[in-house]
Design an enzyme around this catalytic site. Structure first.
Site, PDB file in Angstrom:
ATOM      1  N   VAL A 187       0.806  -1.231   0.000  1.00  0.00           N
ATOM      2  CA  VAL A 187       0.000   0.000   0.000  1.00  0.00           C
ATOM      3  C   VAL A 187       0.836   1.278   0.000  1.00  0.00           C
ATOM      4  CG1 VAL A 187      -2.147  -0.923   0.969  1.00  0.00           C
ATOM      5  CG2 VAL A 187      -0.328  -0.169   2.519  1.00  0.00           C
ATOM      6  N   ASN A 243      -6.364  -0.863   6.902  1.00  0.00           N
ATOM      7  CA  ASN A 243      -5.896  -1.521   8.131  1.00  0.00           C
ATOM      8  C   ASN A 243      -4.374  -1.692   8.183  1.00  0.00           C
ATOM      9  OD1 ASN A 243      -6.087  -3.620  10.464  1.00  0.00           O
ATOM     10  ND2 ASN A 243      -5.099  -4.735   8.789  1.00  0.00           N
ATOM     11  N   SER A 284      -5.527   4.177  16.159  1.00  0.00           N
ATOM     12  CA  SER A 284      -5.056   3.523  17.388  1.00  0.00           C
ATOM     13  C   SER A 284      -5.365   4.419  18.583  1.00  0.00           C
ATOM     14  CB  SER A 284      -3.546   3.299  17.315  1.00  0.00           C
ATOM     15  OG  SER A 284      -3.048   2.890  18.576  1.00  0.00           O
ATOM     16  N   TYR A 315       4.748   6.365  15.606  1.00  0.00           N
ATOM     17  CA  TYR A 315       3.497   5.602  15.484  1.00  0.00           C
ATOM     18  C   TYR A 315       2.313   6.430  15.991  1.00  0.00           C
ATOM     19  CZ  TYR A 315       0.133   1.780  16.114  1.00  0.00           C
ATOM     20  OH  TYR A 315      -0.987   0.989  16.067  1.00  0.00           O
ATOM     21  N   LYS A 339      -0.899   7.849  13.734  1.00  0.00           N
ATOM     22  CA  LYS A 339      -2.289   7.468  13.991  1.00  0.00           C
ATOM     23  C   LYS A 339      -3.148   8.695  14.304  1.00  0.00           C
ATOM     24  CE  LYS A 339      -1.905   3.050  13.292  1.00  0.00           C
ATOM     25  NZ  LYS A 339      -2.595   2.392  12.172  1.00  0.00           N
TER      26      LYS A 339
HETATM   27  N1  NAD Z   1      -2.413  -4.928  17.687  1.00  0.00           N
HETATM   28  C1  NAD Z   1      -2.672  -3.820  18.364  1.00  0.00           C
HETATM   29  O1  NAD Z   1      -2.554  -3.790  19.603  1.00  0.00           O
HETATM   30  C2  NAD Z   1      -3.140  -2.568  17.647  1.00  0.00           C
HETATM   31  C3  NAD Z   1      -3.649  -1.523  18.425  1.00  0.00           C
HETATM   32  C4  NAD Z   1      -4.082  -0.364  17.792  1.00  0.00           C
HETATM   33  C5  NAD Z   1      -4.034  -0.263  16.418  1.00  0.00           C
HETATM   34  N2  NAD Z   1      -3.543  -1.306  15.668  1.00  0.00           N
HETATM   35  C6  NAD Z   1      -3.511  -1.120  14.204  1.00  0.00           C
HETATM   36  O2  NAD Z   1      -4.246  -2.165  13.596  1.00  0.00           O
HETATM   37  C7  NAD Z   1      -3.727  -2.422  12.290  1.00  0.00           C
HETATM   38  C8  NAD Z   1      -3.422  -3.902  12.149  1.00  0.00           C
HETATM   39  O3  NAD Z   1      -2.426  -4.245  13.100  1.00  0.00           O
HETATM   40  P1  NAD Z   1      -2.164  -5.734  13.636  1.00  0.00           P
HETATM   41  O4  NAD Z   1      -2.055  -5.663  15.091  1.00  0.00           O
HETATM   42  O5  NAD Z   1      -3.101  -6.690  13.000  1.00  0.00           O
HETATM   43  O6  NAD Z   1      -0.670  -5.924  13.080  1.00  0.00           O
HETATM   44  P2  NAD Z   1       0.034  -7.087  12.281  1.00  0.00           P
HETATM   45  O7  NAD Z   1       1.466  -6.702  12.217  1.00  0.00           O
HETATM   46  O8  NAD Z   1      -0.330  -8.416  12.849  1.00  0.00           O
HETATM   47  O9  NAD Z   1      -0.662  -6.955  10.844  1.00  0.00           O
HETATM   48  C9  NAD Z   1      -0.428  -5.835  10.027  1.00  0.00           C
HETATM   49  C10 NAD Z   1      -0.644  -6.253   8.595  1.00  0.00           C
HETATM   50  O10 NAD Z   1      -0.360  -5.121   7.738  1.00  0.00           O
HETATM   51  C11 NAD Z   1       0.484  -5.568   6.688  1.00  0.00           C
HETATM   52  N3  NAD Z   1       1.281  -4.487   6.130  1.00  0.00           N
HETATM   53  C12 NAD Z   1       2.257  -3.771   6.740  1.00  0.00           C
HETATM   54  N4  NAD Z   1       2.811  -2.918   5.865  1.00  0.00           N
HETATM   55  C13 NAD Z   1       2.158  -3.093   4.680  1.00  0.00           C
HETATM   56  C14 NAD Z   1       2.286  -2.522   3.395  1.00  0.00           C
HETATM   57  N5  NAD Z   1       3.213  -1.577   3.125  1.00  0.00           N
HETATM   58  N6  NAD Z   1       1.455  -2.920   2.411  1.00  0.00           N
HETATM   59  C15 NAD Z   1       0.524  -3.883   2.665  1.00  0.00           C
HETATM   60  N7  NAD Z   1       0.365  -4.487   3.847  1.00  0.00           N
HETATM   61  C16 NAD Z   1       1.194  -4.080   4.849  1.00  0.00           C
HETATM   62  C17 NAD Z   1       1.344  -6.651   7.352  1.00  0.00           C
HETATM   63  O11 NAD Z   1       1.982  -7.465   6.390  1.00  0.00           O
HETATM   64  C18 NAD Z   1       0.304  -7.374   8.185  1.00  0.00           C
HETATM   65  O12 NAD Z   1      -0.388  -8.330   7.423  1.00  0.00           O
HETATM   66  C19 NAD Z   1      -2.482  -1.540  12.150  1.00  0.00           C
HETATM   67  O13 NAD Z   1      -2.819  -0.365  11.445  1.00  0.00           O
HETATM   68  C20 NAD Z   1      -2.134  -1.215  13.593  1.00  0.00           C
HETATM   69  O14 NAD Z   1      -1.416  -0.012  13.710  1.00  0.00           O
HETATM   70  C21 NAD Z   1      -3.096  -2.444  16.255  1.00  0.00           C
END
Ligand code: NAD
Length: 244
Positions: A63, A89, A141, A154, A158
């Protein structure tokens, strides 16, 4: 079946929250298009969804790559005719003290977490305007609402996603009332990102609940469906307490 006949694109859908959202959407009748960088991981997630009786397709895409984002969007419109729901996402996190953070790391986080949301939205939104229908859900987030120490880039990325959501939601409302743009701010969620985070102990010590990807999927379902009829430019804060 809240999403019958809807087509939904979810970025970063190979694992974690993105996959959780895709599963809930598919269970509710949507055709889900899983996007991410690694084809094998996307194929596996799509297989899981199909095994549960859902409809899933995969389109690999980084992306952060403007040309690839455009190609992905054109492919979706060519193959499926329309795109009803976009979930921005995909995201990354790297924690370190600000004084030790190379500028390249700041740029990488901003590019992936904020600029890519802009890129995918810019490619998809004209199609939503043309079809006079759309739902965009940006995964921000809780760190974007109250900056997390050790996570300056980060948190800032967000916070930018939240303001982007609010600005664009208000802008698009004047063009079409059936396009709604909202953000979700999750607290800690049980994914690779959280479990590998250097901030994990800090967040847990502060009393944070660790939520499931399915819970995130259900919140996204609410925003994607007609159940959230009057919600636009809003932030759904999914955490069990107020402070870190
Ligand atoms: N896990 C948490 O505690 C948490 C809390 C708040 C927000 N978030 C947000 O939720 C979203 C998902 O996070 P998650 O916890 O599932 O993380 P994760 O690392 O398990 O999954 C993130 C996904 O995004 C993909 N990704 C990263 N860079 C990319 C790129 N350039 N192009 C395409 N895909 C890409 C990764 O390959 C992965 O599949 C993120 O935006 C994260 O910031 C997560």
């Amino acid at each position: 079946m809240l999403l019958d006949n809807k087509t939904a694109l979810i970025t970063g859908a190979g694992r974690g929250i993105g996959k959780g959202i895709a599963k809930v959407f598919a269970k509710n009748g949507a055709l889900v298009i899983l996007s991410g960088r690694t084809k094998a991981t996307l194929d596996e997630a799509a297989e899981e969804i199909r095994a549960e009786g859902g409809k899933a397709e995969c389109i690999p895409c980084d992306v952060t790559d403007e040309a690839k984002v455009r190609e992905m969007t054109e492919e979706i419109i060519a193959r499926f005719g329309r795109l009803d729901i976009l979930v921005n996402n995909a995201g990354i996190s790297r924690e370190m003290p600000f004084t030790e953070m190379p500028i390249e790391v700041f740029d990488e986080i901003m590019t992936t977490n904020m600029r890519s949301v802009m890129l995918v939205t810019k490619a998809v939104l004209p199609h939503m305007i043309e079809q006079s229908y759309g739902r965009i859900i940006n995964i921000a987030s809780a760190a974007g609402l109250r900056g997390l120490p050790g996570s300056t880039a980060y948190s800032a990325s967000k916070a930018a996603v939240i303001c982007f959501t609010q600005s664009l939601g208000d802008e698009v409302r004047k063009v079409c009332r059936d396009i709604r743009i909202n953000a979700i701010c999750p607290g800690p969620v049980d994914t690779e990102m959280f479990q590998k985070s250097e901030r994990r102990e800090f967040i847990l010590a502060a009393g944070g609940d660790v939520n499931s990807c399915e819970t995130m999927g259900e919140a996204a379902l609410f925003l994607a469906s007609d159940m959230s009829g009057c919600m636009n430019s809003q932030v759904l804060n999914l955490r069990g307490f107020n402070r870190w």
